[in-house]
Structures are given as C-alpha cells and as structure tokens.
Design an enzyme around this catalytic site. Structure first.
Site, PDB file in Angstrom:
ATOM      1  N   ASP A 281       0.709  -1.587   0.010  1.00 45.99           N
ATOM      2  CA  ASP A 281       0.221  -0.244  -0.079  1.00 45.99           C
ATOM      3  C   ASP A 281       1.341   1.172  -0.552  1.00 45.99           C
ATOM      4  O   ASP A 281       0.388   2.287  -1.050  1.00 45.99           O
ATOM      5  CB  ASP A 281      -0.715   0.211   1.179  1.00 45.99           C
ATOM      6  CG  ASP A 281      -1.463  -1.125   1.234  1.00 45.99           C
ATOM      7  OD1 ASP A 281      -2.621  -0.594  -0.086  1.00 45.99           O
ATOM      8  OD2 ASP A 281      -2.628  -1.352   2.761  1.00 45.99           O
ATOM      9  N   ILE A 282       1.921   0.912   0.371  1.00 48.87           N
ATOM     10  CA  ILE A 282       2.424   2.197   1.058  1.00 48.87           C
ATOM     11  C   ILE A 282       3.062   2.486   0.291  1.00 48.87           C
ATOM     12  O   ILE A 282       3.415   4.303  -0.239  1.00 48.87           O
ATOM     13  CB  ILE A 282       3.586   2.046   2.658  1.00 48.87           C
ATOM     14  CG1 ILE A 282       2.726   2.041   3.461  1.00 48.87           C
ATOM     15  CG2 ILE A 282       4.477   3.323   2.311  1.00 48.87           C
ATOM     16  CD1 ILE A 282       3.460   2.095   5.082  1.00 48.87           C
TER      17      ILE A 282
END
Length: 396
Positions: A177-178
């Site tokens: 995600d990051i």
C-alpha cells in the site's frame, strides 16, 4: 495559516484505507489543502484501532490518525444527487481529485475522469487500484480487488523475502500500500507541474502490483541477464558479503562491508585478525562465494557483544546499524533530532498520540504534522459554504 511548498494546491481526496490516504497524506504534510470526502459512515479505518486503553470515544484510532493528519473532512453521499452535485461544484475549484475505488465505480456514480475533466480541464485525476486503470493499459486482473498482501505477492516482493528458499514471507509494514501511495503522490506532482505549464490536466494511474514490482527491480535485471529466478535470500545479499543481519548478545545488528577496505576495517574493529587473514575471504569475489563460512565466522564474533558494544566499535567505521524495536526508536536521539516522532492531539485526552513524522525535509518550505486527523464531517459546512452551497445540512 498556510505552510509548506504545496500551499495553494487543493486536493479532493476520495481515498480510503492505507494506499491512497498515504499518498494524499504526503501532499498534506507539505501544505496542500487535502479535503477528505467521506461517505456518511466515514472512512473504513475510522473504526479501526489501536486505541488508548481508556478511550471510550473511539473517534480517532491510531490507524486513522497516522495517515489522515493535516486533512479536512467533508461528508457527501455521492450516491445521492445532492451529494453528487456538491462534489461537482467542488471540482470546479480543485487542482486534484484522487480515488482508489475499484475500476468503474466513479463512472457508475457519473464522476469519471472524462466527466470531471470536462468541468475542469486543468484537473489532475489520480487513481490507485490493485492492477491499474484500463485507460493506461488493461490488465487481465483489472477487476480484481486488492489489498497490501495481494500486491506484495503479485509484485514479487514476497517471493524474494524469507529465511530460506522454501519459506516466502510477507513484509511486515504495508509496503504493498505505502509504496504505491508514494508513487501516487509523485505522479500527482509531475502532472500538476505539467498542468501549470500547459493548462491541461491528465489522469495519473498507479497500479499497486506495478509499484511493488518496481521496488523489486534487482530481480528483473537478474532474470534478464542470466535467467536467474530470485528466491528468498534470508538476511543476506545475493552476491555481496558481509552484507546483512548478524547476532548480538541482546538482539541483532546490520553490517554492510563488501569492499576490501571496509572488510579489513570491520575485522580490525572486531579484533578478529584470523578472519581477515583467512584465504577463503581474501577478496570480494571470494567472500561472495564463501558466504556461509564468512557469516558463521563473523556471527561467532558479533554474538559476544551487545548492540551498544558493537555500535561503539563499528559506528562511523563501516556501514552499521542496530536492529531497533519501537521502544528503542522512541529513545534514539537520531529520530528526536530529525522530528520523526510527531505528537498529535488525541481528542478526549490530555496526552497526545505519537505517529511517524515527515521524512522529506525542506529548508525553505518545511512540511510537518500540523493537525490531528479530522472528525467525520468536521469541515463540511465551511468547505461547502466556500463553494457557494449555503445549506450543507441538506446534503445527506
């Protein structure tokens, strides 16, 4: 009061969970006005913890606070005509719209890229999905939903992580995600630069799987050059040694000393002339071939010292760092000096909540953590009034 290099940029943020909000958080940290558009029930992370033990209010969990600081919150039901019209009104004065819905959701709402860009030709429209948007390259998995672990798996990072060749392991933090969130922020800024130069906006498309693959760049060229299919490498480098994690008496440390000079300095600092003189380890190529023997020999030495002892011997001499836990990071002077542990107001408490700070430092226009995450709909009235909508209470 405005602050940061991105002051004056208005972002309408429709994203939820981690990936999209992380990208818009990066923009907000450097001064962009990020308006979080939430449905009446709010971002899904609002119901997630962790919470202070005595928190009965539970309006601001750690998850939500961490990636939604510096943002404003407006509640709109985009499935209603009033909510849709209000959003279109906000788009007229926005620089950026960002969403991470599944493919086709915005079109079903009548709010797709083409519709919004017709209203605001300078608009930068950022979208983030598991496998991208069909406008930039239709993936056979375009309709698949995805979370962090899916992106980690299909982007290749799980396949090269683990203690041995038979045990792939998910990376601890949500890098699936990051990292896409970081790429999203970068893409938005590149498109904004173009829009300001030309007056023409565009769509910025980030696929989570693509971002993870880009992070695994080494395995791509290894396969291209030699046909090598990389697998889990444990705590080592595939061809550099020493380069990895070594035991201490009270934990673990990392050492990276692949060059001849670094290796000799390492041996001198650890008082191990026998390892330095061993013909098996005479040059970098041999050390790469004799990793098992060298790692075992060095581990026997390092395990006799504490992390602090090794820091005194190796810190500043060779690339070295102790493996720090969260409590050790909280006490480490580096992170204090770099303002990497930021305190934000925790509603209902006299004590603050500590979250990770802003890693990108600018000397003239520094960003920062200026405000806690917003209450659900905290800014609805002000933002809609500014857009000329005088009865926000009717927009449910």
């Amino acid at each position: 009061m405005s602050y940061g290099a991105l002051s004056g940029i208005r972002v309408l943020d429709l994203t939820q969970m981690l990936a999209g909000p992380y990208g818009t958080m990066m923009l907000a940290d450097h001064g962009a006005e990020v308006i979080k558009i939430e449905p009446p029930h709010g971002d899904m992370t609002r119901a997630s913890g962790p919470w202070f033990e005595d928190d009965t209010r539970r309006s601001h969990g750690g998850y939500f606070q961490s990636v939604n600081r510096n943002k404003r919150s407006v509640v709109l039901d985009l499935k209603s005509e009033d909510g849709r019209q209000a959003f279109l009104r906000l788009v007229e004065k926005a620089d950026v719209v960002v969403e991470n819905f599944r493919l086709g959701v915005m079109e079903k709402l009548g709010l797709g890229y083409e519709t919004l860009s017709a209203i605001n030709p300078k608009l930068v429209y950022g979208c983030l999905r598991g496998f991208g948007d069909s406008r930039t390259g239709k993936s056979p998995y375009a309709d698949w939903p995805a979370f962090d672990v899916v992106a980690q798996a299909m982007g290749g990072i799980i396949g090269i992580t683990g203690p041995d060749a038979d045990t792939p392991i998910k990376i601890g933090p949500g890098v699936g995600d990051i990292i896409p969130g970081m790429h999203l922020a970068f893409g938005i800024l590149t498109a904004l630069h173009h829009a300001r130069e030309t007056g023409v906006g565009q769509l910025v498309d980030v696929a989570m799987a693509d971002s993870v693959l880009a992070t695994c760049e080494r395995m791509v060229y290894q396969h291209s050059i030699s046909g090598h299919v990389a697998g889990p490498e444990g705590n080592r480098h595939p061809f550099l040694c020493p380069f990895g994690v070594f035991p201490a008496s009270d934990g673990f440390v990392t050492i990276a000393a692949p060059s001849q000079q670094m290796f000799e300095t390492l041996c001198d600092s650890l008082d191990c002339p026998d390892i330095k003189a061993d013909p098996r380890f005479a040059d970098p190529a041999l050390r790469g071939q004799q990793q098992d023997a060298l790692v075992a020999a060095l581990s026997a030495v390092t395990s006799a010292f504490s992390k602090a002892d090794l820091a005194r011997r190796l810190g500043g001499e060779v690339p070295f760092g102790p493996v720090l836990r969260a409590d050790e990071i909280a006490a480490d002077p580096h992170f204090a000096a770099r303002e990497m542990l930021a305190d934000v107001e925790q509603p209902g408490f006299d004590r603050p909540l500590t979250i990770a700070g802003v890693p990108v430092k600018l000397t003239r226009t520094p960003g920062g953590v200026k405000r806690r995450g917003p209450f659900l709909g905290e800014d609805t009235a002000a933002v809609l009034a500014d857009a000329g909508l005088r009865h926000p209470q009717n927009l449910k």
